[in-house]
Design an enzyme around this catalytic site. Sequence first.
Site, PDB file in Angstrom:
ATOM      1  N   GLU A 282      -3.522  -2.516  -9.386  1.00 42.51           N
ATOM      2  CA  GLU A 282      -4.099  -3.821  -8.578  1.00 42.51           C
ATOM      3  C   GLU A 282      -3.508  -3.547  -7.072  1.00 42.51           C
ATOM      4  O   GLU A 282      -2.110  -3.870  -7.167  1.00 42.51           O
ATOM      5  CB  GLU A 282      -3.737  -4.905  -9.083  1.00 42.51           C
ATOM      6  CG  GLU A 282      -4.120  -5.343 -10.801  1.00 42.51           C
ATOM      7  CD  GLU A 282      -5.746  -5.273 -10.752  1.00 42.51           C
ATOM      8  OE1 GLU A 282      -6.292  -5.816  -9.681  1.00 42.51           O
ATOM      9  OE2 GLU A 282      -6.190  -4.712 -11.702  1.00 42.51           O
TER      10      GLU A 282
ATOM     11  N   GLY B 250       1.534   3.333  -2.611  1.00 37.91           N
ATOM     12  CA  GLY B 250       2.486   3.816  -3.744  1.00 37.91           C
ATOM     13  C   GLY B 250       1.359   3.864  -4.990  1.00 37.91           C
ATOM     14  O   GLY B 250       1.663   4.675  -5.895  1.00 37.91           O
ATOM     15  N   GLY B 251       0.688   2.919  -5.234  1.00 39.24           N
ATOM     16  CA  GLY B 251      -0.219   3.017  -6.255  1.00 39.24           C
ATOM     17  C   GLY B 251      -1.288   4.492  -6.485  1.00 39.24           C
ATOM     18  O   GLY B 251      -1.205   4.672  -7.424  1.00 39.24           O
TER      19      GLY B 251
ATOM     20  N   CYS C 184      -2.216 -10.608  -1.797  1.00 41.97           N
ATOM     21  CA  CYS C 184      -2.959  -9.606  -2.072  1.00 41.97           C
ATOM     22  C   CYS C 184      -4.459 -10.511  -1.588  1.00 41.97           C
ATOM     23  O   CYS C 184      -5.461  -9.285  -1.317  1.00 41.97           O
ATOM     24  CB  CYS C 184      -2.981  -9.059  -3.407  1.00 41.97           C
ATOM     25  SG  CYS C 184      -3.084 -10.372  -4.640  1.00 41.97           S
TER      26      CYS C 184
HETATM   27  P1  NAP Z   1       4.824  -1.370  -3.334  1.00 42.76           P
HETATM   28  O1  NAP Z   1       5.802  -0.777  -2.277  1.00 42.76           O
HETATM   29  O2  NAP Z   1       3.632  -0.186  -3.650  1.00 42.76           O
HETATM   30  O3  NAP Z   1       5.750  -1.134  -4.495  1.00 42.76           O
HETATM   31  C1  NAP Z   1       5.423  -1.427  -5.947  1.00 42.76           C
HETATM   32  C2  NAP Z   1       6.163  -0.631  -6.883  1.00 42.76           C
HETATM   33  O4  NAP Z   1       5.724   0.648  -7.050  1.00 42.76           O
HETATM   34  C3  NAP Z   1       7.666  -0.832  -6.527  1.00 42.76           C
HETATM   35  O5  NAP Z   1       8.442  -0.686  -7.795  1.00 42.76           O
HETATM   36  C4  NAP Z   1       8.074   0.617  -5.987  1.00 42.76           C
HETATM   37  O6  NAP Z   1       9.227   0.998  -6.066  1.00 42.76           O
HETATM   38  C5  NAP Z   1       6.848   1.396  -6.545  1.00 42.76           C
HETATM   39  N1  NAP Z   1       6.558   2.407  -5.802  1.00 42.76           N
HETATM   40  C6  NAP Z   1       5.869   2.543  -4.783  1.00 42.76           C
HETATM   41  N2  NAP Z   1       5.592   3.654  -4.044  1.00 42.76           N
HETATM   42  C7  NAP Z   1       6.025   4.594  -5.137  1.00 42.76           C
HETATM   43  C8  NAP Z   1       6.037   5.915  -5.183  1.00 42.76           C
HETATM   44  N3  NAP Z   1       5.466   6.428  -4.242  1.00 42.76           N
HETATM   45  N4  NAP Z   1       6.588   6.505  -6.193  1.00 42.76           N
HETATM   46  C9  NAP Z   1       7.265   5.923  -7.182  1.00 42.76           C
HETATM   47  N5  NAP Z   1       7.192   4.446  -7.064  1.00 42.76           N
HETATM   48  C10 NAP Z   1       6.649   3.848  -6.093  1.00 42.76           C
HETATM   49  O7  NAP Z   1       4.122  -2.523  -3.035  1.00 42.76           O
HETATM   50  P2  NAP Z   1       4.915  -4.003  -2.682  1.00 42.76           P
HETATM   51  O8  NAP Z   1       5.428  -4.080  -1.328  1.00 42.76           O
HETATM   52  O9  NAP Z   1       5.795  -4.235  -3.902  1.00 42.76           O
HETATM   53  O10 NAP Z   1       3.691  -5.047  -2.842  1.00 42.76           O
HETATM   54  C11 NAP Z   1       2.924  -5.334  -1.606  1.00 42.76           C
HETATM   55  C12 NAP Z   1       1.591  -4.878  -1.829  1.00 42.76           C
HETATM   56  O11 NAP Z   1       0.969  -5.218  -3.105  1.00 42.76           O
HETATM   57  C13 NAP Z   1       0.412  -5.199  -0.988  1.00 42.76           C
HETATM   58  O12 NAP Z   1      -0.404  -4.351  -0.439  1.00 42.76           O
HETATM   59  C14 NAP Z   1      -0.358  -6.297  -1.733  1.00 42.76           C
HETATM   60  O13 NAP Z   1      -1.488  -6.577  -1.196  1.00 42.76           O
HETATM   61  C15 NAP Z   1      -0.384  -5.702  -3.119  1.00 42.76           C
HETATM   62  N6  NAP Z   1      -0.361  -6.723  -4.046  1.00 42.76           N
HETATM   63  C16 NAP Z   1      -1.559  -6.410  -5.121  1.00 42.76           C
HETATM   64  C17 NAP Z   1      -1.871  -7.508  -5.923  1.00 42.76           C
HETATM   65  C18 NAP Z   1      -2.970  -7.378  -6.610  1.00 42.76           C
HETATM   66  O14 NAP Z   1      -3.091  -7.829  -7.696  1.00 42.76           O
HETATM   67  N7  NAP Z   1      -3.853  -6.602  -6.604  1.00 42.76           N
HETATM   68  C19 NAP Z   1      -0.759  -8.356  -6.154  1.00 42.76           C
HETATM   69  C20 NAP Z   1       0.358  -8.643  -5.268  1.00 42.76           C
HETATM   70  C21 NAP Z   1       0.297  -7.597  -4.065  1.00 42.76           C
HETATM   71  P3  NAP Z   1      10.467   0.491  -4.963  1.00 42.76           P
HETATM   72  O15 NAP Z   1      10.763  -0.741  -5.560  1.00 42.76           O
HETATM   73  O16 NAP Z   1      11.563   1.558  -5.410  1.00 42.76           O
HETATM   74  O17 NAP Z   1      10.060   0.404  -3.718  1.00 42.76           O
END
Ligand code: NAP
Length: 510
Positions: A270, A250-251, A307
């Site tokens: 992140e 996503g990022g 994470c």
């Molecule tokens: P995610 O699925 O990437 O979702 C994060 C946000 O991005 C959501 O609002 C999602 O929308 C949006 N999104 C994702 N893909 C997108 C795209 N292609 N286009 C537009 N918007 C998009 O992540 P998650 O499941 O919430 O979190 C889990 C991940 O986060 C794990 O990999 C974890 O390691 C990581 N994480 C990192 C940290 C850090 O500080 N580095 C902290 C916590 C978690 P929707 O809500 O509509 O899906």
Amino acid sequence: MTLTGKGTSFKPHGKHLIAGEWVAGEAMFLSEPAHGEAHSFSVGTPEHIESACVAAEEAFWTFGYSSRVERAAFLNAIADEIEKRANEITEIGTRETGLPEGRLQGERGRTTGQLRMFAEHILKGDYLDQRHDVALPDRQPMPRPDMKMIQRPIGPVAVFGASNFPLAFSTAGGDTAAAFAAGCPVVVKGHGAHPGTGEIIAEAIHAAIKSCDLHPGTFSLVQGGTLEAGQALVQHPLIKAVGFTGSLAGGRALFDLCAQRPEPIPFFGELGSVNPMFLLPMALSTRGEALAKGWAGSLTMGAGQFCTNPGIAVVIDSDGADSFISESVSALNGVDAQTMLTDGIAVAYEKGRDRVAGSSEVQTLLSTASAKRSAKPNLYATTGKAWLANTELGEEVFGPLGLVVRVADEDEMIAVAKSLEGQLTCTLHLDDADADLGRCLMPILERKAGRILANNFPTGVEVCDTMVHGGPYPASTNFGATSVGTMAIRRFLRPVCFQNIPNALMPSTT
Ligand code: NAP
């Protein structure tokens, strides 16, 4: 499910908060709570994003020039408003995410603590990093003009929270707190895994905006429902930076959109990490059992949905390695199934497990099947040689999955360290007698991670001045930044040099 609070039921209305008004369109999506009834939420559209961004830009002309005292009062008011809704927040958050009540109460404390920390931080004023080269009118061969540099807020900021921290890394989480502290209005794209939690937190921010008499465009929440709203948000020309916490996929997709804009903007993503631990020989032989138990606890905390989850343990082949492995199996075997944040994350965990289990030269140490939307720990082992040949083994599996990498000797341990991608954390477990190997690993790990630990486990990220929660790609998209701690404010500031500008025209630094 029981809750300690009384009269705590929160029924979301499902609207977006845009510039002080609760609005909804026609299309709706249903939440997917871990417990209890689902609720309808309005789908965010590019039109909602447009209204929110225009209002944020209008708000910038006052909020961006507000005093530090005013912004500190605002941050503290948000914290107070969150506390006023404490029980309702815990209740809706627990229902939506399946996270236990105690965890959400702790996370609420961390969230209000972050807001208050940024209030204190900006009152001190150091973050402005003020520099002054006084004029040298008589300098030869050329006079020097008066030069002042201060950090200025960059403009409206977009924030995307993550599923696994519905409070501390979401609507009023660290990114929002840091942006407000800097003087930047915020447009949040609500997370689909906890839209009701997002709504009640937005209600708290809205109340704080009113009590502090700020422009209503200072904050908007646009719910998701499709990917369109988020994509429109990062591409909106009035947005000047993005704070994102979430998956690598996503990022990366949103980062690429930011880079392709006519005016590219910084995307502070992140992302995920496997957070390797290196268990050095003397530590392994003297306290292998304690290390195994500690690892099992850290790996399975919150169903492994952190994470900073330490997914990889690197050990040198030895009797100590054998007993560490058998202790790890028995410690993990005793861990019950835990609810995962969403159905999608549970499915992705199973796919990740199957990918690791199916890799060549991977031995299964503990294999578990999980019921719907829950996870049990899985443990695998491989050799240093196989790790070095198969880069897929270094990819994050979001959940309680561990991989032991058995290396032949110190040189192979160093080769494994050198092969790592960017990480949020790397950990050394070592005793005094391991110092020589530790000294060889340190310069390598320093180039790989935002935070290096000795004899600790990486889960549990302290919110403080020295924290670096970031790291080289793919841990984050911007290795010069942190999303946790006071330094996180720097992402939303821009240095401006004021040459010969009369004091009366300088922006206020009060
Ligand atoms: P995610 O699925 O990437 O979702 C994060 C946000 O991005 C959501 O609002 C999602 O929308 C949006 N999104 C994702 N893909 C997108 C795209 N292609 N286009 C537009 N918007 C998009 O992540 P998650 O499941 O919430 O979190 C889990 C991940 O986060 C794990 O990999 C974890 O390691 C990581 N994480 C990192 C940290 C850090 O500080 N580095 C902290 C916590 C978690 P929707 O809500 O509509 O899906």
